[in-house]
Design a protein around this motif. Structure first.
Motif, mmCIF file in Angstrom:
data_model
loop_
_atom_site.group_PDB
_atom_site.id
_atom_site.type_symbol
_atom_site.label_atom_id
_atom_site.label_comp_id
_atom_site.label_asym_id
_atom_site.label_seq_id
_atom_site.Cartn_x
_atom_site.Cartn_y
_atom_site.Cartn_z
ATOM 1 N N MET A 1 0.832 -1.203 0.000
ATOM 2 C CA MET A 1 0.000 0.000 0.000
ATOM 3 C C MET A 1 0.867 1.253 0.000
ATOM 4 O O MET A 1 0.600 2.204 -0.722
ATOM 5 C CB MET A 1 -0.915 0.003 1.234
ATOM 6 N N SER A 2 1.923 1.228 0.796
ATOM 7 C CA SER A 2 2.812 2.371 0.932
ATOM 8 C C SER A 2 3.487 2.701 -0.395
ATOM 9 O O SER A 2 3.724 3.860 -0.709
ATOM 10 C CB SER A 2 3.865 2.047 1.990
ATOM 11 N N ARG A 3 3.747 1.668 -1.186
ATOM 12 C CA ARG A 3 4.379 1.863 -2.487
ATOM 13 C C ARG A 3 3.355 2.333 -3.531
ATOM 14 O O ARG A 3 3.607 3.243 -4.293
ATOM 15 C CB ARG A 3 5.011 0.544 -2.947
ATOM 16 N N ASP A 4 2.173 1.700 -3.548
ATOM 17 C CA ASP A 4 1.189 1.952 -4.608
ATOM 18 C C ASP A 4 0.260 3.134 -4.355
ATOM 19 O O ASP A 4 -0.075 3.864 -5.270
ATOM 20 C CB ASP A 4 0.341 0.695 -4.858
ATOM 21 N N MET A 5 -0.225 3.258 -3.150
ATOM 22 C CA MET A 5 -1.116 4.385 -2.808
ATOM 23 C C MET A 5 -0.881 4.802 -1.370
ATOM 24 O O MET A 5 -1.673 4.503 -0.481
ATOM 25 C CB MET A 5 -2.574 4.041 -3.091
ATOM 26 N N PRO A 6 0.242 5.493 -1.115
ATOM 27 C CA PRO A 6 0.634 5.831 0.257
ATOM 28 C C PRO A 6 -0.369 6.700 1.001
ATOM 29 O O PRO A 6 -0.996 7.586 0.404
ATOM 30 C CB PRO A 6 1.966 6.566 0.069
#
Length: 199
Positions: free
Chosen positions: A76-81
């Motif tokens: 999640m942090s990489r794709d939609m933080p």
């Protein structure tokens, strides 16, 4: 503009397997002036859930963050933080470090005084925004460095194939970039790609 200044009422996603604890958190968030966007019992399909719920902040309450939880957070942090607040009874420093590495902005150990919820969320947002800024700076610096490397490589090719000195090779590269209305790095990439085809 920061997220906290942009919105006075934040949409917060709560993830907690305990319905009783989640209900207490909901009440605390409403008292703090925020809106509960949704309550989920687990972190499964987190990225999909975030896409549909679109929360401003994620609040996770867990006895101890599992490896699965941290892996989902990393994706999640990489794709939609999003800013993530984790409330847990796990005080182990290795687990805490792993949580921060996975994208947690605030890690709160032991019982939370609900009156402290608002300042904790504000700190999490500030820390998240600072981290995002650093990520952008690092990405820009990395791009600049790789662009510089490719320009040097293209100059070397032009010097070797056309018998130019370094200054003339750079001027030829700039001329090519201007003629094609491309950034210098892109023109350099094309020169390198063409040289590979010809060799």
């Amino acid at each position: 503009m920061t997220l906290a200044k942009q919105k006075t009422m934040l949409r917060i996603l709560i993830i907690d397997e305990s319905r009783a604890r989640a209900a207490e958190l909901c009440a605390g968030l409403v008292t703090a002036g925020h809106q509960v966007a949704a309550v989920l019992p687990s972190i499964l399909d987190l990225t999909v859930q975030i896409e549909s719920i679109r929360p401003d902040v994620i609040l996770i309450e867990t006895d101890s963050p599992s490896r699965d939880t941290l892996e989902h957070l990393s994706v999640m942090s990489r794709d939609m933080p999003r800013p993530v607040v984790m409330l847990t009874s796990e005080g182990d420093s290795d687990v805490m470090r792993a949580a921060f590495k996975a994208g947690v902005s605030a890690y709160i150990v032991d019982n939370l005084d609900l009156a402290r919820l608002k300042p904790i969320i504000d700190v999490a947002i500030a820390r998240f925004e600072e981290h995002q800024e650093l990520r952008l700076e690092l990405a820009a610096a990395t791009k600049k460095l790789s662009e510089r490397k490719i320009v040097e490589k293209a100059k070397g090719i032009l010097m070797k194939t056309r018998g130019l000195d370094e200054e003339a090779a750079y001027a030829a590269l700039r001329k090519l970039a201007m003629a094609r209305a491309q950034p210098l790095g892109k023109a350099a990439e094309d020169v390198v790609a063409m040289a590979k085809l010809l060799l």
